[in-house]
Design an enzyme around this catalytic site. Structure first.
Site, PDB file in Angstrom:
ATOM      1  N   TYR A 324       0.845  -1.196   0.000  1.00  0.00           N
ATOM      2  CA  TYR A 324       0.000   0.000   0.000  1.00  0.00           C
ATOM      3  C   TYR A 324       0.879   1.243   0.000  1.00  0.00           C
ATOM      4  O   TYR A 324       2.072   1.195   0.309  1.00  0.00           O
ATOM      5  CB  TYR A 324      -0.923   0.027   1.226  1.00  0.00           C
ATOM      6  CG  TYR A 324      -0.202  -0.054   2.549  1.00  0.00           C
ATOM      7  CD1 TYR A 324       0.258   1.102   3.187  1.00  0.00           C
ATOM      8  CD2 TYR A 324       0.018  -1.283   3.169  1.00  0.00           C
ATOM      9  CE1 TYR A 324       0.931   1.031   4.391  1.00  0.00           C
ATOM     10  CE2 TYR A 324       0.690  -1.361   4.379  1.00  0.00           C
ATOM     11  CZ  TYR A 324       1.145  -0.206   4.989  1.00  0.00           C
ATOM     12  OH  TYR A 324       1.807  -0.278   6.180  1.00  0.00           O
ATOM     13  N   GLY A 338      10.145  -1.684  10.111  1.00  0.00           N
ATOM     14  CA  GLY A 338       8.972  -0.933   9.695  1.00  0.00           C
ATOM     15  C   GLY A 338       7.873  -0.775  10.725  1.00  0.00           C
ATOM     16  O   GLY A 338       6.726  -0.510  10.354  1.00  0.00           O
ATOM     17  N   HIS A 342       1.977   5.689  15.155  1.00  0.00           N
ATOM     18  CA  HIS A 342       1.503   6.729  14.228  1.00  0.00           C
ATOM     19  C   HIS A 342      -0.002   6.892  14.322  1.00  0.00           C
ATOM     20  O   HIS A 342      -0.728   6.032  14.835  1.00  0.00           O
ATOM     21  CB  HIS A 342       1.926   6.423  12.789  1.00  0.00           C
ATOM     22  CG  HIS A 342       1.294   5.207  12.186  1.00  0.00           C
ATOM     23  ND1 HIS A 342       0.009   5.197  11.685  1.00  0.00           N
ATOM     24  CD2 HIS A 342       1.783   3.963  11.981  1.00  0.00           C
ATOM     25  CE1 HIS A 342      -0.266   3.996  11.192  1.00  0.00           C
ATOM     26  NE2 HIS A 342       0.799   3.222  11.366  1.00  0.00           N
ATOM     27  N   HIS A 358      -0.541  -3.494  10.402  1.00  0.00           N
ATOM     28  CA  HIS A 358       0.485  -4.318   9.772  1.00  0.00           C
ATOM     29  C   HIS A 358       1.716  -4.448  10.667  1.00  0.00           C
ATOM     30  O   HIS A 358       2.805  -4.779  10.206  1.00  0.00           O
ATOM     31  CB  HIS A 358       0.891  -3.721   8.422  1.00  0.00           C
ATOM     32  CG  HIS A 358      -0.164  -3.844   7.370  1.00  0.00           C
ATOM     33  ND1 HIS A 358      -1.198  -2.947   7.246  1.00  0.00           N
ATOM     34  CD2 HIS A 358      -0.349  -4.768   6.390  1.00  0.00           C
ATOM     35  CE1 HIS A 358      -1.975  -3.302   6.239  1.00  0.00           C
ATOM     36  NE2 HIS A 358      -1.496  -4.406   5.696  1.00  0.00           N
ATOM     37  N   CYS A 360       2.333  -1.899  13.233  1.00  0.00           N
ATOM     38  CA  CYS A 360       2.543  -0.623  13.900  1.00  0.00           C
ATOM     39  C   CYS A 360       1.627  -0.475  15.113  1.00  0.00           C
ATOM     40  O   CYS A 360       0.678  -1.236  15.305  1.00  0.00           O
ATOM     41  CB  CYS A 360       2.286   0.528  12.929  1.00  0.00           C
ATOM     42  SG  CYS A 360       3.507   0.632  11.599  1.00  0.00           S
ATOM     43  N   ASN A 362      -1.080   1.671  16.272  1.00  0.00           N
ATOM     44  CA  ASN A 362      -2.063   2.631  15.779  1.00  0.00           C
ATOM     45  C   ASN A 362      -2.715   3.374  16.935  1.00  0.00           C
ATOM     46  O   ASN A 362      -3.170   2.749  17.901  1.00  0.00           O
ATOM     47  CB  ASN A 362      -3.156   1.916  14.986  1.00  0.00           C
ATOM     48  CG  ASN A 362      -2.710   1.502  13.595  1.00  0.00           C
ATOM     49  OD1 ASN A 362      -1.572   1.703  13.214  1.00  0.00           O
ATOM     50  ND2 ASN A 362      -3.627   0.918  12.841  1.00  0.00           N
TER      51      ASN A 362
END
Length: 425
Positions: A324, A338, A342, A358, A360, A362
């Site tokens: 994406y 990665g 965020h 994925h 992270c 969130n």
């Protein structure tokens, strides 16, 4: 997520840059390196002119003591990382007058154990030096002199990096991070580590730990740094000869400050982040972590970089389902693979309830902004209870090990509690 890759290897000539490329919830394809500093070789040892009181002279107390000096008098082709040492057992160096052929004196300082004297900067290539050594031995004060010449500049050097910047303020978990390309062979790590100097003010013991492939080494204490600590670092590797035929490329210095205590703890069981400042809970933040196919890493990480606005581009992921391109606000990198904290307004309905990312962390836009305004690079975040353990070297993973485990990664013996400063920088 689901894989850890670091493409874009360091090259031998590295440029300092303050940014780290963001790829977002996926491997970083071009992790840059920060210029850092490499071991003095095995110096030759020779005998200087007899020193000390001589039998039969006024005030003599016995036979003269002879002190050996390294490099030996007349030695040639010495590395520019050369240290001045007294080879005689029982002699502790107190001072060295090191001068060039035109009489210019070189600055430097003895190691705290008196085993050698370290020039304050790399010596010049192809240059003749004279060292006059003063020390203390069994017969009292001793002196000796040696003249030697350094080697020409080598053609084959390593790439090296130091992730610390002058006059910056970092979080309490900020490790001193050095990086090498290619990795340092295991047989060379002790010599290299002896040339990596760290001072803390106020004094706090610490230790070095090598990642298994020798591409990174971290320095940290048994506990997080005290708020307000000053870190002064010299990675003195220029000219250090390695067993693979390469030499250290450059010396690097940095002096930075540690800020207030700020810590984030995330529990997968509750899907909540608890935020502490100076030991007090200041906020609880609902989160959504990585789904089972792309889990977040459990372990203690540190904020490595912050970007108020960026783009996550994972189109090179081998799994089409993970590809994406998305605009992201308030991104804070946690791993090279990665993982970030965020803003994720699209998952607010899941935050605090279930994992959909994925890999992270969130959080809502408001919470992401609040965190971003308060965090520093080097602030710790601990995630517990996920399906994946943090991989050593996937980010600044110095705190993913207990202190007992961490010191096992040192190439040199570590005193109980850790080592202190080894050189007056």
């Amino acid at each position: 997520m689901g894989r850890f890759a670091r493409a874009g290897a360091m090259v031998c000539a590295l440029a300092v840059t303050a940014s780290i490329a963001l790829t977002g919830c996926g491997p970083d394809p071009q992790k840059p390196a920060f210029v850092g500093g490499g071991p003095s070789g095995s110096p030759e040892t020779g005998v200087a002119a007899p020193v000390g009181d001589r039998e039969g002279t006024p005030g003599s107390s016995g036979p003269a003591q002879t002190v050996t000096i390294s490099p030996a008098d007349g030695a040639t082709n010495r590395p520019v990382s050369t240290e001045i040492a007294a080879g005689t057992p029982g002699v502790k160096i107190t001072d060295v007058a090191l001068t060039t052929a035109d009489g210019k004196r070189v600055a430097g300082a003895p190691r705290t154990d008196g085993s050698s004297w370290v020039p304050a900067a790399p010596l010049k290539y192809g240059t003749r030096y004279t060292a006059t050594v003063t020390g203390t031995g069994t017969a009292g004060q001793v002196t000796g002199t040696s003249t030697f010449t350094t080697m020409k500049k080598p053609k084959s050097t390593i790439g090296s990096g130091l992730y610390l910047f002058d006059d910056k303020t970092y979080g309490v978990a900020m490790p001193v991070v050095t990086e090498f390309s290619p990795g340092i062979p295991k047989k060379d790590r002790a010599a290299v580590q002896k040339r990596m100097f760290v001072q803390t003010d106020p004094p706090q013991p610490g230790a070095w730990h090598w990642v298994s492939n020798g591409t990174q080494a971290y320095y940290r204490g048994a506990e997080y740094w005290k708020p307000g600590t000053r870190l002064t670092v010299r990675i003195a590797l220029e000219g250090i000869p390695l067993s693979n035929g390469k030499y250290g490329n450059v010396d690097r210095r940095a002096s930075a400050k540690i800020g207030r205590a700020f810590e984030m703890k995330v529990a997968n069981a509750t899907k909540q982040m608890t935020v502490y400042e100076n030991g007090q809970v200041v906020r609880t933040v609902p989160v959504s972590l990585g789904k089972k196919q792309t889990p977040s890493s459990s372990g203690t990480m540190v904020v490595m970089e912050k970007k108020e606005a960026t783009v996550f581009d994972t189109r090179d992921d081998p799994d089409p389902a993970n590809r994406y391109v998305t605009e992201i606000d308030f991104a804070q990198r946690l791993t090279w693979g990665g993982e970030y904290i965020h803003a994720a307004p699209w998952s607010v309905q899941h935050q605090g309830r279930r994992n959909v990312s994925h890999g992270c962390v969130n959080v809502s836009m408001d919470n992401a902004r609040w965190l971003f305004q308060r965090t520093l690079v080097g602030d710790p975040i601990t995630i517990t209870g996920t399906e994946r353990k943090l991989t050593p070297g996937n980010g600044w993973t110095a705190w993913s090990l207990s202190w007992a485990e961490f010191v096992k990664g040192s190439a040199l013996p570590v005193p109980d509690g850790g080592e202190g400063a080894t050189l007056a920088l």
